[in-house]
Design an enzyme around this catalytic site. Structure first.
Site, mmCIF file in Angstrom:
data_model
loop_
_atom_site.group_PDB
_atom_site.id
_atom_site.type_symbol
_atom_site.label_atom_id
_atom_site.label_comp_id
_atom_site.label_asym_id
_atom_site.label_seq_id
_atom_site.Cartn_x
_atom_site.Cartn_y
_atom_site.Cartn_z
ATOM 1 N N SER A 1 0.824 -1.218 0.000
ATOM 2 C CA SER A 1 0.000 0.000 0.000
ATOM 3 C C SER A 1 0.856 1.266 0.000
ATOM 4 O O SER A 1 1.808 1.392 0.762
ATOM 5 C CB SER A 1 -0.918 0.004 1.227
ATOM 6 O OG SER A 1 -1.602 1.239 1.293
ATOM 7 N N SER B 1 -0.589 4.177 0.601
ATOM 8 C CA SER B 1 -1.312 5.150 1.427
ATOM 9 C C SER B 1 -0.484 5.677 2.602
ATOM 10 O O SER B 1 -0.534 6.881 2.882
ATOM 11 C CB SER B 1 -2.625 4.548 1.913
ATOM 12 O OG SER B 1 -3.473 4.317 0.812
ATOM 13 N N THR C 1 -9.243 -1.152 2.392
ATOM 14 C CA THR C 1 -8.962 -1.575 1.022
ATOM 15 C C THR C 1 -9.251 -3.065 0.869
ATOM 16 O O THR C 1 -9.778 -3.708 1.791
ATOM 17 C CB THR C 1 -7.529 -1.146 0.603
ATOM 18 O OG1 THR C 1 -7.351 -1.431 -0.782
ATOM 19 C CG2 THR C 1 -6.448 -1.826 1.426
ATOM 20 N N LYS D 1 -13.895 -3.973 1.790
ATOM 21 C CA LYS D 1 -14.757 -2.809 1.596
ATOM 22 C C LYS D 1 -16.243 -3.126 1.835
ATOM 23 O O LYS D 1 -16.985 -2.276 2.308
ATOM 24 C CB LYS D 1 -14.547 -2.216 0.192
ATOM 25 C CG LYS D 1 -13.162 -1.574 0.030
ATOM 26 C CD LYS D 1 -13.011 -0.898 -1.312
ATOM 27 C CE LYS D 1 -11.589 -0.381 -1.500
ATOM 28 N NZ LYS D 1 -11.414 0.376 -2.739
ATOM 29 N N ASP E 1 -13.844 6.535 -3.690
ATOM 30 C CA ASP E 1 -13.194 6.006 -4.899
ATOM 31 C C ASP E 1 -13.761 6.624 -6.181
ATOM 32 O O ASP E 1 -12.995 6.953 -7.104
ATOM 33 C CB ASP E 1 -13.350 4.481 -4.968
ATOM 34 C CG ASP E 1 -12.469 3.765 -3.965
ATOM 35 O OD1 ASP E 1 -11.381 4.281 -3.647
ATOM 36 O OD2 ASP E 1 -12.873 2.676 -3.494
ATOM 37 N N ARG F 1 -14.941 -11.233 -18.041
ATOM 38 C CA ARG F 1 -14.770 -12.648 -18.378
ATOM 39 C C ARG F 1 -16.003 -13.450 -17.957
ATOM 40 O O ARG F 1 -16.520 -14.249 -18.719
ATOM 41 C CB ARG F 1 -13.510 -13.187 -17.677
ATOM 42 C CG ARG F 1 -13.289 -14.657 -17.847
ATOM 43 C CD ARG F 1 -12.042 -15.105 -17.145
ATOM 44 N NE ARG F 1 -12.063 -14.830 -15.707
ATOM 45 C CZ ARG F 1 -11.086 -15.135 -14.875
ATOM 46 N NH1 ARG F 1 -9.984 -15.709 -15.342
ATOM 47 N NH2 ARG F 1 -11.184 -14.856 -13.585
ATOM 48 N N THR F 2 -16.454 -13.229 -16.738
ATOM 49 C CA THR F 2 -17.682 -13.878 -16.266
ATOM 50 C C THR F 2 -18.841 -12.924 -16.543
ATOM 51 O O THR F 2 -19.030 -11.940 -15.819
ATOM 52 C CB THR F 2 -17.581 -14.181 -14.751
ATOM 53 O OG1 THR F 2 -16.309 -14.785 -14.501
ATOM 54 C CG2 THR F 2 -18.696 -15.078 -14.277
HETATM 55 P P1 ATR Z 1 -10.649 -7.116 -7.079
HETATM 56 O O1 ATR Z 1 -11.669 -7.095 -6.008
HETATM 57 O O2 ATR Z 1 -9.247 -6.978 -6.616
HETATM 58 O O3 ATR Z 1 -11.015 -6.228 -8.226
HETATM 59 P P2 ATR Z 1 -11.739 -9.296 -8.320
HETATM 60 O O4 ATR Z 1 -13.031 -8.891 -7.718
HETATM 61 O O5 ATR Z 1 -11.422 -10.752 -8.317
HETATM 62 O O6 ATR Z 1 -10.594 -8.589 -7.633
HETATM 63 O O7 ATR Z 1 -11.710 -8.739 -9.839
HETATM 64 C C1 ATR Z 1 -10.719 -9.073 -10.718
HETATM 65 C C2 ATR Z 1 -11.221 -8.725 -12.122
HETATM 66 O O8 ATR Z 1 -10.259 -9.154 -13.070
HETATM 67 C C3 ATR Z 1 -12.524 -9.431 -12.484
HETATM 68 O O9 ATR Z 1 -13.244 -8.623 -13.375
HETATM 69 C C4 ATR Z 1 -11.998 -10.695 -13.146
HETATM 70 O O10 ATR Z 1 -12.927 -11.320 -14.002
HETATM 71 P P3 ATR Z 1 -13.978 -12.410 -13.418
HETATM 72 O O11 ATR Z 1 -15.080 -11.633 -12.788
HETATM 73 O O12 ATR Z 1 -14.402 -13.195 -14.588
HETATM 74 O O13 ATR Z 1 -13.202 -13.224 -12.413
HETATM 75 C C5 ATR Z 1 -10.860 -10.125 -13.937
HETATM 76 N N1 ATR Z 1 -9.882 -11.140 -14.299
HETATM 77 C C6 ATR Z 1 -8.974 -11.723 -13.498
HETATM 78 N N2 ATR Z 1 -8.224 -12.621 -14.194
HETATM 79 C C7 ATR Z 1 -8.693 -12.608 -15.476
HETATM 80 C C8 ATR Z 1 -8.355 -13.308 -16.679
HETATM 81 N N3 ATR Z 1 -7.352 -14.200 -16.718
HETATM 82 N N4 ATR Z 1 -9.059 -13.013 -17.805
HETATM 83 C C9 ATR Z 1 -10.044 -12.109 -17.796
HETATM 84 N N5 ATR Z 1 -10.416 -11.409 -16.686
HETATM 85 C C10 ATR Z 1 -9.758 -11.661 -15.539
#
Ligand code: ATR
Length: 279
Positions: free
Chosen positions: A18, A20, A66, A70, A106, A155-156
């Site tokens: 961090s 911060s 962080t 959150k 944020d 991705r999802t």
């Molecule tokens: P954080 O809270 O730190 O943002 P997160 O909630 O896991 O961590 O978010 C990570 C982001 O990166 C998500 O949008 C994730 O996509 P998914 O929702 O499908 O998991 C994306 N991400 C991480 N690895 C990825 C990969 N290899 N390809 C595409 N998107 C990825």
């Protein structure tokens, strides 16, 4: 209760990287305050809640929160601002009169970072990548800034749909289509972890993006992701994660101490120097 020195800090997990403490300590010194800003590892949600209650009981002024706490901070605050509720996350806790007040800075941080920069809106369409923890604040800021057409690729897809529905006025997009139909896009924002140190790079073609559009990556390690490097080569306006970090911190400092650090750009330059010296 008055404690001397005044105590504030940031809690997350992991917390070692961090920036911060560096930032707030610089402001504490600049204002000649008798205060200490500490980074705390919250470990797990139960430990997090225990530490927050302990800091409250010990007369601390508050905490930044962080990843990944959150939502836990939102759940445990006695009073939460409407903007934090809408985003679904609290990154700022203020302790006052034995109560916990939760806020989210944020979205304002993202917006203020752009306002302080040389950016100006070209096209009111934005493409956001990633529907994780950082996305709701970015989407909220984009709406506040006047973007009327916002697409969210993740991705999802289901996660994009959930976030889009919750924030409203956002169109979910399949991950395969993330760099399609960029011709009317004025701003691209990466909120995924792709491109971060230790993660694969973000595979995203900027070839369809209008030349005066902006490319933003909220990652801070490294400062220059491949996405930003490519965008710079194409002469787009670019911004890394440091300005947002600085501009979300300013209202935190102000809420605790009643003093507003007014030179955000100087703080961004300071953190850039620090990060470049020891990345
Ligand atoms: P954080 O809270 O730190 O943002 P997160 O909630 O896991 O961590 O978010 C990570 C982001 O990166 C998500 O949008 C994730 O996509 P998914 O929702 O499908 O998991 C994306 N991400 C991480 N690895 C990825 C990969 N290899 N390809 C595409 N998107 C990825």
């Amino acid at each position: 209760m008055v404690t001397s020195p005044m105590q504030v800090g940031v809690i997350g997990h992991p917390i070692g990287q961090s920036l911060s403490p560096l930032l707030h300590t610089r402001w504490i010194k600049a204002f000649d305050l008798d205060a200490v800003y500490t980074a705390i590892d919250g470990k797990d949600p139960e430990t997090f809640r225990h530490i927050v209650k302990d800091c409250l009981a010990k007369g601390w002024k508050g905490l930044n929160v962080t990843i990944p706490f959150k939502a836990d901070a939102l759940a445990m605050a006695d009073h939460v601002t409407s903007r934090a509720k809408a985003i679904g996350a609290v990154n700022l806790l203020i302790f006052r009169g034995g109560k916990i007040y939760g806020d989210n800075t944020d979205a304002a941080g993202f917006q203020d970072a752009l306002t302080a920069s040389e950016w100006s809106m070209t096209l009111p369409s934005a493409r956001v990548l990633g529907a994780g923890g950082a996305a709701p604040a970015i989407l909220t800021a984009l709406k506040d800034m006047g973007f009327t057409d916002i697409s969210l690729a993740n991705r999802t897809l289901e996660r994009a749909e959930d976030v889009a529905h919750r924030i409203g006025g956002v169109t979910p997009l399949a991950w395969e289509d993330r760099d399609q139909r960029l011709e009317a896009i004025g701003m691209v924002v990466n909120t995924t972890s792709l491109g971060m140190v230790g993660q694969p790079p973000l595979d995203f073609s900027l070839s369809g993006l209008p030349e005066n559009s902006a490319v933003i990556d909220i990652i801070t390690t490294p400062l220059q992701t491949m996405l930003l490097q490519t965008a710079e080569e194409r002469a787009h306006f670019t911004m890394n994660g440091l300005p947002m970090l600085v501009y979300q911190a300013i209202p935190s400092f102000e809420a605790w101490f009643g003093l507003k650090p007014d030179n955000g750009e100087e703080a961004v330059a300071f953190l850039t120097r620090e990060k470049t010296a020891s990345p």
